[in-house]
Design a protein around this motif. Structure first.
Motif, short mmCIF file in Angstrom:
data_model
loop_
_atom_site.label_atom_id
_atom_site.label_comp_id
_atom_site.label_asym_id
_atom_site.label_seq_id
_atom_site.Cartn_x
_atom_site.Cartn_y
_atom_site.Cartn_z
N VAL A 139 -0.47 19.33 -1.18
CA VAL A 139 -0.35 18.36 0.23
C VAL A 139 -0.86 16.92 -0.39
N GLN A 140 0.25 16.00 -0.02
CA GLN A 140 -0.17 14.67 -0.39
C GLN A 140 0.08 13.73 0.78
N PRO A 141 -0.21 12.36 0.78
CA PRO A 141 0.09 11.42 2.03
C PRO A 141 1.65 11.58 1.77
N ARG A 142 2.22 11.55 3.29
CA ARG A 142 3.68 11.59 3.49
C ARG A 142 4.24 10.09 3.49
N GLY A 202 -8.32 11.73 -3.45
CA GLY A 202 -9.30 10.80 -2.69
C GLY A 202 -8.36 9.83 -1.72
N GLU A 203 -6.98 9.77 -1.99
CA GLU A 203 -6.01 9.09 -1.01
C GLU A 203 -6.60 7.74 -0.57
N VAL A 207 -0.05 15.94 9.77
CA VAL A 207 -1.15 16.18 8.95
C VAL A 207 -1.94 17.53 9.12
N ILE A 208 -2.09 17.65 10.55
CA ILE A 208 -2.84 18.86 10.94
C ILE A 208 -2.09 20.16 10.72
N LEU A 239 0.75 -1.26 -0.05
CA LEU A 239 0.11 0.06 0.14
C LEU A 239 0.81 1.29 0.02
N ILE A 240 1.96 1.21 0.67
CA ILE A 240 2.86 2.36 0.47
C ILE A 240 3.34 2.47 -0.77
N GLY A 241 3.73 1.35 -1.61
CA GLY A 241 3.98 1.50 -2.76
C GLY A 241 2.70 2.08 -3.93
#
Length: 258
Positions: free
Chosen positions: A192-195, A143-144, A225-226, A129-131
């Motif tokens: 801003v995207q998932p780190r 949508g992440e 995230v905040i 999932l990280i990939g």
């Protein structure tokens, strides 16, 4: 005109940002702020209403969504020329700050519990999932989806269906609330995207079956995230300044090259 009536917000059953939004709307209706007039700064409003700046940020975005105020790049927040003062704020539901704060509380403990019972197969799923997250980031997928599945997979690893239900409902609220969706879309629009690295820290703690490290990694991730949401939702005001600095830097580089 120009300053809000100073009064601490008193609990009345509504969400705090909704109370602030209603107070500002009432101030506009009373004529304290005229159409087209600039709203005081976040700091001034936070001092006046005795709430945090993130709460003020959510309230202002809520008022923007329903047409009472509007933002101007580099200038601040202004009363709309024809403010929709009869528009309800309650239907906006939950904001992204409030939601992420709740996620930080629940998901940190879920990560600690998952570290005790997670399987090698679930670890492999998280790695994959990280990939997928990296691919979605490169393709700018909204949508992440992989991010959601990463966190829900950790919830499932707790072997507690109630924990899974709570965390799934928190993620689903991101898409059901117009206010939350608006704030997240604004964040995405400024990059801003998932780190990836933060998710890898969480995975490493789970792989080590270390509850304390897993809890800390998840709490740190959601705190960032905040912070990212705070930066993203104020970046509109900073965008012009950044563009001007970039233009001056380019001009200076040309001059130096002569």
């Amino acid at each position: 005109m120009g300053q809000p009536t100073s009064a601490a917000i008193k609990p009345d059953g509504r969400k705090l940002y909704q109370q602030v939004a209603a107070a500002v709307a009432e101030a506009i209706q009373r004529g304290e702020f005229a159409p087209g007039q600039r709203i005081p700064s976040e700091r001034e409003l936070a001092d006046a209403y005795k709430v945090s700046r993130p709460t003020i940020r959510e309230a202002m975005i809520a008022l923007e969504v329903i047409g009472i105020v509007r933002s101007r790049h580099g200038s601040g927040i202004f009363v709309a020329d024809n403010p929709q003062l009869d528009a309800p704020t309650v239907g906006l539901d939950i904001g992204a700050f409030e939601l992420t704060e709740a996620r930080r509380l629940f998901e940190a403990e879920a990560a600690a519990l998952a570290a005790v019972s997670i399987t090698d197969e679930e670890i492999a799923t998280l790695e994959a999932l990280i990939g997928d997250m990296e691919r979605e980031n490169l393709e700018n997928v909204s949508g992440e989806h992989a991010d959601r599945e990463f966190h829900v997979t950790i919830a499932r690893a707790t072997r507690n269906s109630a924990v899974v239900d709570v965390i799934e409902s928190l993620w689903d609220a991101r898409y059901k609330s117009p206010l939350c969706a608006h704030m997240l879309e604004r964040a995405r629009s400024v990059g801003v995207q998932p780190r990836i690295d933060e998710h890898q820290f969480i995975l490493a703690a789970l792989r080590d079956r270390n509850p304390k490290a897993a809890r800390t990694a998840m709490r740190d991730h959601l705190a960032r995230v905040i912070d990212g949401l705070l930066q993203a939702t104020e970046s509109d005001a900073l965008e012009r300044t950044r563009a001007e600095v970039a233009a001056r830097r380019t001009d200076l580089a040309k001059r130096v090259a002569v």
